[in-house]
Design a protein around this motif. Structure first.
Motif, PDB file in Angstrom:
ATOM      1  N   UNK A   1       0.746  -1.009   0.075  1.00 13.72           N
ATOM      2  CA  UNK A   1      -0.028   0.060  -0.472  1.00 13.72           C
ATOM      3  C   UNK A   1       0.880   1.366  -0.338  1.00 13.72           C
ATOM      4  N   UNK A   2       1.691   1.044   0.777  1.00 14.67           N
ATOM      5  CA  UNK A   2       2.874   2.612   0.610  1.00 14.67           C
ATOM      6  C   UNK A   2       3.414   2.635  -0.207  1.00 14.67           C
ATOM      7  N   UNK A   3       4.093   1.376  -0.666  1.00 14.47           N
ATOM      8  CA  UNK A   3       4.411   1.974  -2.325  1.00 14.47           C
ATOM      9  C   UNK A   3       3.870   2.184  -3.973  1.00 14.47           C
ATOM     10  N   UNK A   4       2.469   1.638  -3.845  1.00 20.81           N
ATOM     11  CA  UNK A   4       1.254   2.534  -4.338  1.00 20.81           C
ATOM     12  C   UNK A   4       1.024   3.789  -3.565  1.00 20.81           C
ATOM     13  N   UNK A   5       0.737   3.850  -3.274  1.00 18.63           N
ATOM     14  CA  UNK A   5       0.015   4.903  -2.850  1.00 18.63           C
ATOM     15  C   UNK A   5       1.249   6.325  -3.061  1.00 18.63           C
ATOM     16  N   UNK A   6       2.380   6.190  -3.594  1.00 15.52           N
ATOM     17  CA  UNK A   6       3.919   6.395  -3.502  1.00 15.52           C
ATOM     18  C   UNK A   6       4.442   7.050  -5.010  1.00 15.52           C
ATOM     19  N   UNK A   7       3.884   5.824  -5.853  1.00 18.84           N
ATOM     20  CA  UNK A   7       4.163   5.780  -7.154  1.00 18.84           C
ATOM     21  C   UNK A   7       3.726   6.871  -7.338  1.00 18.84           C
ATOM     22  N   UNK A   8       2.318   5.610  -7.508  1.00 19.78           N
ATOM     23  CA  UNK A   8       0.587   6.862  -7.632  1.00 19.78           C
ATOM     24  C   UNK A   8       0.258   8.131  -8.166  1.00 19.78           C
ATOM     25  N   UNK A   9       1.151   8.432  -6.390  1.00 15.03           N
ATOM     26  CA  UNK A   9       0.734   9.689  -6.932  1.00 15.03           C
ATOM     27  C   UNK A   9       2.094  10.926  -7.718  1.00 15.03           C
ATOM     28  N   UNK A  10       2.845   9.942  -7.654  1.00 16.75           N
ATOM     29  CA  UNK A  10       4.137  10.872  -8.121  1.00 16.75           C
ATOM     30  C   UNK A  10       3.560  11.280  -9.540  1.00 16.75           C
ATOM     31  N   UNK A  11       3.813  12.093 -10.579  1.00 19.52           N
ATOM     32  CA  UNK A  11       3.478  12.754 -11.939  1.00 19.52           C
ATOM     33  C   UNK A  11       4.700  12.328 -12.721  1.00 19.52           C
ATOM     34  N   UNK A  12       6.363  11.700 -11.861  1.00 18.97           N
ATOM     35  CA  UNK A  12       7.242  11.273 -12.671  1.00 18.97           C
ATOM     36  C   UNK A  12       6.789   9.492 -13.105  1.00 18.97           C
ATOM     37  N   UNK A  13       5.872   9.184 -12.333  1.00 17.58           N
ATOM     38  CA  UNK A  13       6.139   7.124 -13.019  1.00 17.58           C
ATOM     39  C   UNK A  13       5.233   7.332 -13.942  1.00 17.58           C
ATOM     40  N   UNK A  14       4.812   8.536 -14.819  1.00 15.25           N
ATOM     41  CA  UNK A  14       4.017   8.768 -16.006  1.00 15.25           C
ATOM     42  C   UNK A  14       4.875   8.486 -16.980  1.00 15.25           C
ATOM     43  N   UNK A  15       6.414   8.985 -16.779  1.00 10.36           N
ATOM     44  CA  UNK A  15       7.207   8.847 -17.922  1.00 10.36           C
ATOM     45  C   UNK A  15       7.867   7.862 -17.968  1.00 10.36           C
ATOM     46  N   UNK A  16       7.649   6.290 -18.377  1.00  6.41           N
ATOM     47  CA  UNK A  16       8.101   5.643 -18.709  1.00  6.41           C
ATOM     48  C   UNK A  16       9.350   4.576 -18.901  1.00  6.41           C
ATOM     49  N   UNK A  17      10.089   5.353 -19.453  1.00  5.04           N
ATOM     50  CA  UNK A  17      11.580   5.227 -19.684  1.00  5.04           C
ATOM     51  C   UNK A  17      12.492   6.216 -18.539  1.00  5.04           C
ATOM     52  N   UNK A  18      11.905   6.499 -17.745  1.00  4.04           N
ATOM     53  CA  UNK A  18      12.587   7.553 -17.242  1.00  4.04           C
ATOM     54  C   UNK A  18      12.041   6.202 -15.981  1.00  4.04           C
ATOM     55  N   UNK A  19      10.793   6.465 -15.203  1.00  2.00           N
ATOM     56  CA  UNK A  19      10.345   5.480 -14.301  1.00  2.00           C
ATOM     57  C   UNK A  19      10.832   4.096 -14.283  1.00  2.00           C
ATOM     58  N   UNK A  20      11.180   3.191 -15.595  1.00  2.00           N
ATOM     59  CA  UNK A  20      11.947   1.658 -15.481  1.00  2.00           C
ATOM     60  C   UNK A  20      13.392   1.835 -14.844  1.00  2.00           C
ATOM     61  N   UNK A  21      13.608   2.956 -15.381  1.00  2.00           N
ATOM     62  CA  UNK A  21      15.082   2.968 -15.486  1.00  2.00           C
ATOM     63  C   UNK A  21      16.222   3.414 -13.649  1.00  2.00           C
TER      64      UNK A  21
END
Length: 339
Positions: free
Chosen positions: A62-82
């Motif tokens: 839940x902690x991982x989900x609330x942080x990652x899905x709240x971050x605008x940076x998660x939408x940038x697939x390349x940077x997020x994956x890296x």
């Protein structure tokens, strides 16, 4: 489990709570499944503890989900994956190798690299490493979940969580507590993905306004979990049927703990520094504690009652694991393996 640059106080407390629950769970495992203890006061105490400590992993997710899905940076697939996958893959590879050599040194496995390869391609060299594989999978879908979230309102997201939980979580619960047996179709989603998304919903919604109902639901879930496990166990064998990782009872209890922390932990508290330390090094504690517990049981075990033994294992293993995590976390080129 990863430390965030911008600290959110209640999440630090939740991480600290979750890692305590995980280590305590693994400290009592051998005793709660002992048929000879069934029906004793100690077994009932372990049964209660077992129901509660299994909230640890769902809370981490839940902690991982609330942080990652709240971050605008998660939408940038390349940077997020890296950024994100590297943080998982490096520790995953290292700790598989480390546990391979640990098991070899204990003569649990032969020195066969195919054993290492086969385990690394499945769920890891030790039972707790599955969590890293689960995180890696959730990180892969997180950018797409983020896009979906940005285009849905809260009601639609709640419906989506229900659909995610329908087959892996809700259906088994119905099949367990009722005379019905339902099998409509294969799971539409992995059960832990619903937990990942649930963390975001609880974080972004006004869930704390309904604290009483979450606490009520959490208490009922704990009682239900204990009752089901009791009714399915006997002196002939212990069958803890609600211990499934996708257990509805554990999800509800974890949600209650999450909302309670969100509602009550608003400002700096006396134990904040302790919570921050445990939060920061929780990933390292998680990774190393299994080897520590195994070593304690082999060389440093005491002869006492199951409850005392469980507490002894927990206190020593948690303390030693935390010390190891802190040491490794402060070595420049090693800290990426535990933080």
């Amino acid at each position: 489990m990863k430390e965030q640059k911008k600290r959110i106080v209640f999440l630090d407390f939740l991480r600290a709570f979750a890692i305590v629950m995980v280590v305590l769970l693994h400290s009592i495992n051998d005793y709660i499944i002992e048929p000879g203890l069934y029906g004793t006061a100690q077994w009932y105490a372990l049964l209660f503890t077992n129901g509660f400590v299994r909230t640890g992993v769902p809370i981490f997710l839940m902690i991982s989900g609330c942080l990652m899905l709240s971050s605008n940076g998660t939408s940038d697939i390349k940077k997020f994956y890296k950024k994100s996958l590297t943080r998982i893959i490096i520790p995953l590879l290292f700790w598989n190798v480390a546990y391979f050599f640990y098991q070899y040194s204990r003569e649990y496995v032969e020195f066969d690299l195919m054993i290492l390869l086969n385990n690394a391609l499945n769920s890891g060299m030790e039972y707790h490493l599955w969590y890293l594989y689960e995180l890696a999978g959730l990180y892969l879908v997180a950018p797409f979940l983020k896009i979906l979230i940005d285009n849905c309102n809260m009601k639609k997201l709640v419906l989506l969580v229900f659909l995610m939980m329908l087959c892996p979580t809700i259906r088994p619960f119905i099949n367990t507590v009722t005379p019905l047996y339902i099998y409509w179709f294969e799971p539409l989603f992995n059960g832990y993905m619903s937990c990942f998304l649930l963390g975001y919903i609880l974080y972004k919604s006004d869930s704390e306004k309904h604290l009483f109902y979450f606490l009520l639901a959490g208490g009922l879930a704990l009682a239900t979990s204990m009752l089901i496990n009791y009714l399915n166990s006997s002196h002939e064998g212990i069958n803890l049927v609600t211990n499934s990782g996708y257990s509805l009872c554990h999800y509800i209890m974890a949600a209650a703990v999450f909302v309670t922390a969100k509602a009550l932990i608003k400002e700096k508290l006396l134990l904040e520094k302790v919570a921050i330390i445990l939060s920061k090094y929780s990933f390292g504690v998680y990774l190393v504690h299994v080897a520590v517990i195994d070593s304690i049981k082999t060389w440093f075990m005491i002869d006492s009652s199951p409850i005392v033994n469980s507490l002894y294992i927990f206190v020593i293993s948690f303390s030693v694991s935390l010390i190891i995590s802190v040491i490794l976390g402060n070595i420049k080129y090693v800290k990426k393996l535990v933080l």
